[in-house]
Write a protein that holds these residues in place. Structure first.
Motif, mmCIF file in Angstrom:
data_model
loop_
_atom_site.group_PDB
_atom_site.id
_atom_site.type_symbol
_atom_site.label_atom_id
_atom_site.label_comp_id
_atom_site.label_asym_id
_atom_site.label_seq_id
_atom_site.Cartn_x
_atom_site.Cartn_y
_atom_site.Cartn_z
ATOM 1 N N LEU A 113 10.724 -6.768 -4.460
ATOM 2 C CA LEU A 113 10.931 -7.872 -5.321
ATOM 3 C C LEU A 113 12.516 -8.111 -4.911
ATOM 4 C CD1 LEU A 113 9.765 -6.718 -8.638
ATOM 5 C CD2 LEU A 113 8.786 -8.274 -7.221
ATOM 6 N N HIS A 114 13.282 -7.220 -4.764
ATOM 7 C CA HIS A 114 14.842 -7.439 -4.537
ATOM 8 C C HIS A 114 14.751 -8.516 -3.183
ATOM 9 C CE1 HIS A 114 19.352 -7.311 -3.776
ATOM 10 N NE2 HIS A 114 18.722 -7.013 -2.697
ATOM 11 N N LYS A 115 13.948 -8.139 -2.111
ATOM 12 C CA LYS A 115 14.025 -8.960 -0.943
ATOM 13 C C LYS A 115 13.572 -10.455 -1.443
ATOM 14 C CE LYS A 115 13.554 -4.906 1.977
ATOM 15 N NZ LYS A 115 12.636 -3.888 2.879
ATOM 16 N N ALA A 116 12.358 -10.514 -2.400
ATOM 17 C CA ALA A 116 12.021 -11.594 -2.475
ATOM 18 C C ALA A 116 12.943 -12.649 -3.159
ATOM 19 C CB ALA A 116 10.524 -11.538 -3.380
ATOM 20 N N ALA A 117 13.533 -11.905 -4.068
ATOM 21 C CA ALA A 117 14.674 -12.710 -4.770
ATOM 22 C C ALA A 117 15.544 -13.097 -3.866
ATOM 23 C CB ALA A 117 15.363 -11.633 -6.091
ATOM 24 N N VAL A 118 16.063 -12.370 -2.870
ATOM 25 C CA VAL A 118 17.241 -12.903 -2.040
ATOM 26 C C VAL A 118 16.764 -13.849 -1.055
ATOM 27 C CG1 VAL A 118 18.399 -12.202 0.109
ATOM 28 C CG2 VAL A 118 18.185 -10.523 -1.796
ATOM 29 N N ASN A 119 15.565 -13.788 -1.068
ATOM 30 C CA ASN A 119 14.981 -15.001 0.032
ATOM 31 C C ASN A 119 14.654 -16.387 -0.863
ATOM 32 O OD1 ASN A 119 14.137 -14.537 3.080
ATOM 33 N ND2 ASN A 119 13.465 -12.725 1.678
ATOM 34 N N TYR A 120 14.489 -16.351 -2.134
ATOM 35 C CA TYR A 120 14.560 -17.453 -3.095
ATOM 36 C C TYR A 120 15.787 -17.885 -3.347
ATOM 37 C CZ TYR A 120 9.476 -16.943 -4.309
ATOM 38 O OH TYR A 120 8.277 -16.982 -4.247
ATOM 39 N N ALA A 121 16.958 -16.851 -3.517
ATOM 40 C CA ALA A 121 18.147 -17.325 -3.580
ATOM 41 C C ALA A 121 18.787 -18.198 -2.320
ATOM 42 C CB ALA A 121 19.111 -16.149 -3.788
ATOM 43 N N LEU A 122 18.369 -17.847 -1.121
ATOM 44 C CA LEU A 122 18.748 -18.337 0.168
ATOM 45 C C LEU A 122 18.067 -19.760 0.106
ATOM 46 C CD1 LEU A 122 18.281 -15.625 2.643
ATOM 47 C CD2 LEU A 122 20.585 -16.592 1.945
ATOM 48 N N ALA A 123 16.812 -19.896 -0.189
ATOM 49 C CA ALA A 123 16.267 -21.283 -0.275
ATOM 50 C C ALA A 123 16.914 -22.034 -1.113
ATOM 51 C CB ALA A 123 14.710 -20.930 -0.655
ATOM 52 N N ILE A 124 17.436 -21.815 -2.308
ATOM 53 C CA ILE A 124 18.133 -22.312 -3.467
ATOM 54 C C ILE A 124 19.339 -22.969 -2.823
ATOM 55 C CG2 ILE A 124 19.428 -22.317 -5.578
ATOM 56 C CD1 ILE A 124 17.105 -20.613 -6.608
ATOM 57 N N LYS A 125 19.985 -22.032 -1.845
ATOM 58 C CA LYS A 125 21.265 -22.525 -1.436
ATOM 59 C C LYS A 125 21.110 -23.663 -0.521
ATOM 60 C CE LYS A 125 25.525 -20.725 0.867
ATOM 61 N NZ LYS A 125 26.293 -21.256 -0.371
ATOM 62 N N LEU A 126 19.958 -23.808 0.241
ATOM 63 C CA LEU A 126 19.576 -24.763 1.106
ATOM 64 C C LEU A 126 19.293 -26.165 0.149
ATOM 65 C CD1 LEU A 126 17.695 -22.878 4.110
ATOM 66 C CD2 LEU A 126 19.983 -23.968 4.086
ATOM 67 N N LYS A 127 18.384 -25.697 -0.913
ATOM 68 C CA LYS A 127 17.863 -26.984 -1.376
ATOM 69 C C LYS A 127 18.112 -26.582 -2.938
ATOM 70 C CE LYS A 127 13.437 -29.625 -1.321
ATOM 71 N NZ LYS A 127 12.009 -29.679 -0.930
ATOM 72 N N PRO A 128 19.328 -26.871 -3.540
ATOM 73 C CA PRO A 128 19.835 -26.607 -4.997
ATOM 74 C C PRO A 128 19.023 -27.248 -5.736
ATOM 75 C CG PRO A 128 21.400 -27.559 -3.882
ATOM 76 C CD PRO A 128 20.376 -27.280 -2.676
ATOM 77 N N THR A 129 18.550 -28.600 -5.815
ATOM 78 C CA THR A 129 18.165 -29.396 -6.558
ATOM 79 C C THR A 129 16.529 -29.162 -6.930
ATOM 80 O OG1 THR A 129 17.722 -31.119 -5.132
ATOM 81 C CG2 THR A 129 19.820 -31.022 -6.450
ATOM 82 N N ASP A 130 15.857 -28.263 -6.354
ATOM 83 C CA ASP A 130 14.655 -27.950 -6.233
ATOM 84 C C ASP A 130 14.350 -27.103 -7.621
ATOM 85 O OD1 ASP A 130 11.767 -27.331 -6.102
ATOM 86 O OD2 ASP A 130 11.807 -27.493 -3.758
ATOM 87 N N PRO A 131 13.390 -27.479 -8.480
ATOM 88 C CA PRO A 131 13.269 -26.935 -9.753
ATOM 89 C C PRO A 131 12.439 -25.808 -9.442
ATOM 90 C CG PRO A 131 12.101 -28.936 -10.011
ATOM 91 C CD PRO A 131 12.967 -28.996 -8.787
#
Length: 232
Positions: A113-131
């Motif tokens: 779950l931690h690794k999944a959360a890190v990857n979602y955080a990385l995706a948010i950094k690239l696309k911060p406006t995607d809800p």
């Protein structure tokens, strides 16, 4: 500047309007602008005098985890991070379905779950406006909480790991043990032997309720305390 004397007369509420018109201490009908413009705060705020310079002592530093997060985000694409997160969530489902007392370090459901959360955080950094990305990250973090607290998912901790616990982890374990002592009628500051007795009672109770994972964690606390008893 000197203040005008205040009116000390006590009047009925019904007479207040009339009195405010006739009172010799009433404020003047026209205000003198110098009463405002002559004050020090007005002079300072509106640039007529120099404002005091604030001295700030701040050191700019880049934390290692922030640097790593930025570098990994710059290298990848949103789709890649989403794919990795989905894979880790699938791995989490497979791990949590296994009936095992402990999980090896780095290969537990919490790690997935931690690794999944890190990857979602990385995706948010690239696309911060995607809800949707923020929603997915929130769901993973909530699942992490339930897995750790509600379902009692624990990692395997050997004797060496127990000795290397940080001060915060030691304090957290002692608080958990104090809570268990209270549940079984013991005081929070009882002797070590009573703490072990309370942990044993909690372990047996969880086993009877079929909560094997939580019981195994209590067993970890018991072993940790028992090691302390052997050092006394």
């Amino acid at each position: 500047m000197p203040h005008e004397p205040c009116c000390t007369r006590i009047v009925e509420l019904s007479e207040l309007g009339k009195h405010s018109l006739e009172c010799p201490h009433k404020p003047p009908a026209e205000l003198d602008s110098k009463d405002v413009t002559g004050t020090s705060w007005y002079q300072t705020e509106f640039g007529l005098t120099s404002k005091p310079k604030h001295q700030f002592k701040h050191t700019l530093e880049v934390r290692a985890w922030e640097k790593q997060l930025r570098e990994r985000a710059d290298e990848g694409k949103v789709a890649n991070h989403l794919s990795k997160a989905t894979s880790e969530i699938k791995n989490y489902g497979e791990l949590v379905s296994k009936s095992v007392p402990y999980y090896e370090e780095g290969n537990s459901p919490l790690d997935a779950l931690h690794k999944a959360a890190v990857n979602y955080a990385l995706a948010i950094k690239l696309k911060p406006t995607d809800p949707e990305l923020h929603f997915y990250l929130g769901v993973v973090l909530e699942e992490h909480y339930h897995a750790a607290v509600v379902f009692g998912v624990v990692k395997k901790i050997g004797e060496q790991g127990a000795e290397n616990l940080s001060a915060a982890e030691v304090s957290g374990r002692n608080e958990e043990i104090s809570g268990i002592c209270q549940l079984h009628g013991f005081k929070t500051d009882v002797a070590l032997q009573q703490q072990l007795k309370a942990l044993d009672m909690e372990y047996r109770q969880l086993k009877e309720q079929g909560q094997s994972a939580k019981a195994d964690y209590v067993q970890t606390l018991y072993n940790w305390k028992a090691q302390q008893a052997g050092k006394v």
